[in-house]
Design a protein around this motif. Structure first.
Motif, PDB file in Angstrom:
ATOM      1  N   ASN A  70     -13.046   3.522  -1.164  1.00 47.90           N
ATOM      2  CA  ASN A  70     -11.396   4.157  -0.462  1.00 47.90           C
ATOM      3  C   ASN A  70     -10.551   2.638  -0.585  1.00 47.90           C
ATOM      4  O   ASN A  70      -9.167   2.832  -1.221  1.00 47.90           O
ATOM      5  CB  ASN A  70     -11.349   4.248   0.922  1.00 47.90           C
ATOM      6  N   ASN A  71     -11.374   1.588  -0.479  1.00 45.38           N
ATOM      7  CA  ASN A  71     -10.605   0.160  -0.847  1.00 45.38           C
ATOM      8  C   ASN A  71     -10.481  -0.372  -2.384  1.00 45.38           C
ATOM      9  O   ASN A  71      -9.564  -0.257  -2.391  1.00 45.38           O
ATOM     10  CB  ASN A  71     -11.788  -1.625  -0.073  1.00 45.38           C
ATOM     11  N   VAL A  72     -11.685   0.322  -3.050  1.00 41.93           N
ATOM     12  CA  VAL A  72     -10.507  -0.061  -4.603  1.00 41.93           C
ATOM     13  C   VAL A  72      -9.915   0.988  -5.097  1.00 41.93           C
ATOM     14  O   VAL A  72      -9.265   0.643  -5.265  1.00 41.93           O
ATOM     15  CB  VAL A  72     -12.440   0.170  -4.703  1.00 41.93           C
ATOM     16  N   LEU A  73      -9.884   2.177  -4.744  1.00 41.08           N
ATOM     17  CA  LEU A  73      -9.326   2.881  -4.580  1.00 41.08           C
ATOM     18  C   LEU A  73      -7.410   2.356  -4.562  1.00 41.08           C
ATOM     19  O   LEU A  73      -6.840   3.251  -5.233  1.00 41.08           O
ATOM     20  CB  LEU A  73      -9.415   4.319  -4.521  1.00 41.08           C
ATOM     21  N   GLN A  74      -8.195   2.367  -3.156  1.00 43.69           N
ATOM     22  CA  GLN A  74      -6.652   1.415  -2.722  1.00 43.69           C
ATOM     23  C   GLN A  74      -5.823   0.688  -3.563  1.00 43.69           C
ATOM     24  O   GLN A  74      -4.548   0.328  -4.008  1.00 43.69           O
ATOM     25  CB  GLN A  74      -6.839   1.239  -1.312  1.00 43.69           C
ATOM     26  N   MET A  75      -6.826  -0.286  -3.761  1.00 46.42           N
ATOM     27  CA  MET A  75      -6.485  -1.263  -4.760  1.00 46.42           C
ATOM     28  C   MET A  75      -6.297  -0.989  -5.727  1.00 46.42           C
ATOM     29  O   MET A  75      -4.997  -1.657  -6.601  1.00 46.42           O
ATOM     30  CB  MET A  75      -7.601  -3.046  -4.852  1.00 46.42           C
ATOM     31  N   LEU A  76      -6.248   0.198  -6.433  1.00 44.48           N
ATOM     32  CA  LEU A  76      -6.295   0.677  -8.154  1.00 44.48           C
ATOM     33  C   LEU A  76      -4.440   1.364  -7.773  1.00 44.48           C
ATOM     34  O   LEU A  76      -4.318   1.176  -8.555  1.00 44.48           O
ATOM     35  CB  LEU A  76      -7.104   1.402  -8.524  1.00 44.48           C
ATOM     36  N   ASP A  77      -4.056   1.861  -7.087  1.00 42.14           N
ATOM     37  CA  ASP A  77      -3.223   2.822  -6.743  1.00 42.14           C
ATOM     38  C   ASP A  77      -2.179   1.514  -6.227  1.00 42.14           C
ATOM     39  O   ASP A  77      -0.472   1.680  -6.712  1.00 42.14           O
ATOM     40  CB  ASP A  77      -3.140   3.610  -5.126  1.00 42.14           C
ATOM     41  N   ILE A  78      -2.362   0.381  -5.576  1.00 41.26           N
ATOM     42  CA  ILE A  78      -1.344  -0.408  -5.752  1.00 41.26           C
ATOM     43  C   ILE A  78      -1.522  -0.977  -7.142  1.00 41.26           C
ATOM     44  O   ILE A  78       0.054  -1.556  -7.199  1.00 41.26           O
ATOM     45  CB  ILE A  78      -1.523  -1.376  -4.679  1.00 41.26           C
ATOM     46  N   GLN A  79      -2.310  -1.544  -7.319  1.00 42.99           N
ATOM     47  CA  GLN A  79      -1.441  -2.389  -9.063  1.00 42.99           C
ATOM     48  C   GLN A  79      -0.914  -1.169  -9.591  1.00 42.99           C
ATOM     49  O   GLN A  79      -0.346  -1.287 -10.546  1.00 42.99           O
ATOM     50  CB  GLN A  79      -2.765  -2.889  -9.784  1.00 42.99           C
ATOM     51  N   ALA A  80      -1.185   0.046  -9.728  1.00 45.85           N
ATOM     52  CA  ALA A  80      -0.600   1.339 -10.295  1.00 45.85           C
ATOM     53  C   ALA A  80       0.540   0.891 -10.387  1.00 45.85           C
ATOM     54  O   ALA A  80       1.352   1.081 -11.198  1.00 45.85           O
ATOM     55  CB  ALA A  80      -1.555   2.289 -10.215  1.00 45.85           C
ATOM     56  N   SER A  81       1.262   1.119  -8.720  1.00 43.62           N
ATOM     57  CA  SER A  81       2.464   1.277  -8.649  1.00 43.62           C
ATOM     58  C   SER A  81       3.221  -0.047  -9.235  1.00 43.62           C
ATOM     59  O   SER A  81       4.457   0.065  -9.989  1.00 43.62           O
ATOM     60  CB  SER A  81       2.539   1.045  -7.327  1.00 43.62           C
ATOM     61  N   HIS A  82       2.417  -1.334  -8.924  1.00 40.33           N
ATOM     62  CA  HIS A  82       2.992  -2.196  -9.721  1.00 40.33           C
ATOM     63  C   HIS A  82       3.085  -2.265 -11.250  1.00 40.33           C
ATOM     64  O   HIS A  82       4.583  -3.275 -11.976  1.00 40.33           O
ATOM     65  CB  HIS A  82       2.289  -3.245  -9.152  1.00 40.33           C
ATOM     66  N   THR A  83       2.261  -1.483 -11.636  1.00 37.34           N
ATOM     67  CA  THR A  83       2.502  -1.629 -13.285  1.00 37.34           C
ATOM     68  C   THR A  83       3.574  -0.810 -14.040  1.00 37.34           C
ATOM     69  O   THR A  83       4.213  -1.074 -14.695  1.00 37.34           O
ATOM     70  CB  THR A  83       1.029  -1.565 -13.747  1.00 37.34           C
ATOM     71  N   SER A  84       3.582  -0.054 -12.885  1.00 35.60           N
ATOM     72  CA  SER A  84       5.041   0.986 -12.864  1.00 35.60           C
ATOM     73  C   SER A  84       6.015   0.958 -13.093  1.00 35.60           C
ATOM     74  O   SER A  84       7.027   0.926 -14.062  1.00 35.60           O
ATOM     75  CB  SER A  84       4.931   2.345 -12.601  1.00 35.60           C
ATOM     76  N   LEU A  85       5.920   0.258 -11.435  1.00 34.89           N
ATOM     77  CA  LEU A  85       7.613  -1.028 -11.617  1.00 34.89           C
ATOM     78  C   LEU A  85       7.868  -2.285 -12.428  1.00 34.89           C
ATOM     79  O   LEU A  85       8.990  -2.346 -12.751  1.00 34.89           O
ATOM     80  CB  LEU A  85       7.501  -1.865 -10.282  1.00 34.89           C
ATOM     81  N   LEU A  86       6.632  -3.018 -13.140  1.00 40.56           N
ATOM     82  CA  LEU A  86       7.128  -3.636 -14.437  1.00 40.56           C
ATOM     83  C   LEU A  86       7.974  -2.729 -15.274  1.00 40.56           C
ATOM     84  O   LEU A  86       8.223  -3.481 -16.254  1.00 40.56           O
ATOM     85  CB  LEU A  86       5.733  -4.175 -14.179  1.00 40.56           C
ATOM     86  N   LEU A  87       6.947  -1.723 -15.474  1.00 43.86           N
ATOM     87  CA  LEU A  87       7.622  -1.022 -16.791  1.00 43.86           C
ATOM     88  C   LEU A  87       8.869  -0.292 -17.182  1.00 43.86           C
ATOM     89  O   LEU A  87       9.655  -0.311 -17.977  1.00 43.86           O
ATOM     90  CB  LEU A  87       6.012   0.331 -17.367  1.00 43.86           C
ATOM     91  N   PHE A  88       9.407  -0.216 -15.799  1.00 45.00           N
ATOM     92  CA  PHE A  88      10.566   0.608 -15.382  1.00 45.00           C
ATOM     93  C   PHE A  88      11.994  -0.486 -15.188  1.00 45.00           C
ATOM     94  O   PHE A  88      13.364  -0.791 -15.813  1.00 45.00           O
ATOM     95  CB  PHE A  88      10.938   0.966 -14.298  1.00 45.00           C
ATOM     96  N   LEU A  89      11.022  -2.232 -15.079  1.00 46.56           N
ATOM     97  CA  LEU A  89      12.256  -3.418 -15.149  1.00 46.56           C
ATOM     98  C   LEU A  89      12.682  -3.622 -16.398  1.00 46.56           C
ATOM     99  O   LEU A  89      12.610  -3.957 -17.826  1.00 46.56           O
ATOM    100  CB  LEU A  89      11.163  -4.459 -14.978  1.00 46.56           C
TER     101      LEU A  89
END
Length: 89
Positions: A70-89
């Motif tokens: 669960n912690n690894v999945l949560q980490m991946l979710d956070i990283q994915a959301s940060h990555t998608s935010l960077l793509l939209f900038l």
């Protein structure tokens, strides 16, 4: 970002460490159960005790694996959301 840092620096390493510790503990439990069974005059009782230890140990390992996953999945979710935010900038 603090949540990601906490997962990377604390939660995931602690979960991995706990899982490694449980490996050592499982070896000790197995040695105890074997020794107890060999030395016990009441084999049925020793077998029942071994079953109980096995059930408890497996439940503990399953809990640790679940928590770490669960912690690894949560980490991946956070990283994915940060990555998608960077793509939209």
């Amino acid at each position: 970002m603090a949540e990601l840092q906490m997962l990377l620096e604390e939660e995931i390493p602690a979960g991995r460490s706990a899982l490694l510790d449980s490996f050592t503990n499982l070896e000790r439990v197995a040695e105890y159960c074997e020794s107890n069974y060999v030395q016990s005059p009441d084999k049925h009782r020793a077998l029942e005790e071994t079953k109980n230890y096995t059930t408890q140990s497996l439940a503990s390992v399953a809990y640790l694996i679940n928590t770490l996953a669960n912690n690894v999945l949560q980490m991946l979710d956070i990283q994915a959301s940060h990555t998608s935010l960077l793509l939209f900038l």
